[in-house]
Design an enzyme around this catalytic site. Sequence first.
Site, PDB file in Angstrom:
ATOM      1  N   CYS A  58      -9.308 -19.442  12.854  1.00 34.51           N
ATOM      2  CA  CYS A  58     -10.675 -19.930  13.069  1.00 34.51           C
ATOM      3  C   CYS A  58     -11.680 -18.779  13.063  1.00 34.51           C
ATOM      4  O   CYS A  58     -11.869 -18.093  14.068  1.00 34.51           O
ATOM      5  CB  CYS A  58     -10.748 -20.687  14.393  1.00 34.51           C
ATOM      6  SG  CYS A  58     -12.416 -21.283  14.733  1.00 34.51           S
ATOM      7  N   CYS A  99     -14.524 -19.124  15.544  1.00 39.81           N
ATOM      8  CA  CYS A  99     -14.165 -18.886  16.952  1.00 39.81           C
ATOM      9  C   CYS A  99     -13.983 -17.385  17.214  1.00 39.81           C
ATOM     10  O   CYS A  99     -14.384 -16.888  18.256  1.00 39.81           O
ATOM     11  CB  CYS A  99     -12.852 -19.573  17.316  1.00 39.81           C
ATOM     12  SG  CYS A  99     -12.636 -21.197  16.670  1.00 39.81           S
ATOM     13  N   ASP A 100     -13.338 -16.691  16.285  1.00 38.58           N
ATOM     14  CA  ASP A 100     -12.860 -15.337  16.585  1.00 38.58           C
ATOM     15  C   ASP A 100     -13.537 -14.216  15.801  1.00 38.58           C
ATOM     16  O   ASP A 100     -13.294 -13.035  16.087  1.00 38.58           O
ATOM     17  CB  ASP A 100     -11.339 -15.268  16.324  1.00 38.58           C
ATOM     18  CG  ASP A 100     -10.587 -16.252  17.196  1.00 38.58           C
ATOM     19  OD1 ASP A 100     -11.040 -16.499  18.328  1.00 38.58           O
ATOM     20  OD2 ASP A 100      -9.556 -16.786  16.752  1.00 38.58           O
TER      21      ASP A 100
END
Length: 315
Positions: free
Chosen positions: A132, A135-136
């Site tokens: 992701c 997300c990261d």
Amino acid sequence: MYKAIIIGTGPAGLTAAIYLARANLNPLIIEGPQPGGQLTTTTEVENFPGFPDGIMGPELMDNMRKQAERFGAEFRTGWVNSVDTSKRPFTLVVEGHGELQTESLILSTGASAKYLGIPGEQENIGRGVSTCATCDGFFFRNKKIIVVGGGDSAMEEAHFLTRFASEVVLVHRRSELRASRIMQDRARNNAKITWSLNHTPLEVLAGERGVTGLKVRNNESGEDEIIATDGIFIAIGHTPNTKFLQDQLPTDEQGYLLVKPGTTETGIPGIFACGDVQDTRYKQAISAAGTGCMAALDCERYLEAAEDAAATVTA
Ligand code: NAP
């Protein structure tokens, strides 16, 4: 007992919820571990009609949820452990909520990111391996990272990650990309993206502080090489979330639910499927929402017919 339960809160499940709630069927929607589905892990959605300037994925999903709640949809969070489709009403066992019974069921559980299945991968999730980018990505400011894959997801993630990374190496196992021309062009025009095409990932290498590199095979020379990196983003497609159904419904060989063409009807009357869990072809938020609407309408008709049949028997 519920008239209708919807499992999954991506665009398909939430659209089905809006329609069923507006039809006064008081649906229960069960949210899994990733409420809102895949769009909550994306940034700007530019191709959902009605938003000329684009909209952030999480905001779009939040709006859909509020719209369903406005018409009386009920939400519960929990992992669906099992579904018994062998007798009516259908029975669901939901973590934290026990057994729930329903006359009809809409399956919109979507699909989850696939992993490569190579050594070093699983143990380094959260230590440099991710599926992701949204997300990261932030954690890889000014670092060199790798994106694996040759489809639209890989192009999109690579392009997005150049916001943070100093360099993004795109590793793909073939020389031809699967991605659409527009996505390929966008990635190719991004000077921060470099290409390792025709390279097959073999092993994630890591030290005490996390990922240090990716071992790949150069398919042209047959030689193994190591690409040094701080992070590896895997973007190689998805697997449908149908395991919990334990083969009670017809699926294709990959596990995608099969529906009667032009409908959302599964092999069991009263159970409908919509969104990515039954879509091997389009996989778009808008097509998921479209099939969510179809599932709700199919479900309404099913419940009406069942009610009529029960009334006839009673009379
Ligand atoms: P995809 O199109 O199935 O592409 C998966 C890629 O990963 C392929 O290039 C494949 O290689 C590679 N791959 C698969 N398994 C692998 C393995 N074990 N090892 C190494 N490489 C592997 O999946 P996707 O990119 O997630 O796209 C899915 C759908 O969503 C598509 O219809 C796409 O158009 C759509 N999508 C659209 C957008 C957008 O328009 N904004 C963004 C993302 C996704 P091969 O090519 O060799 O098979």
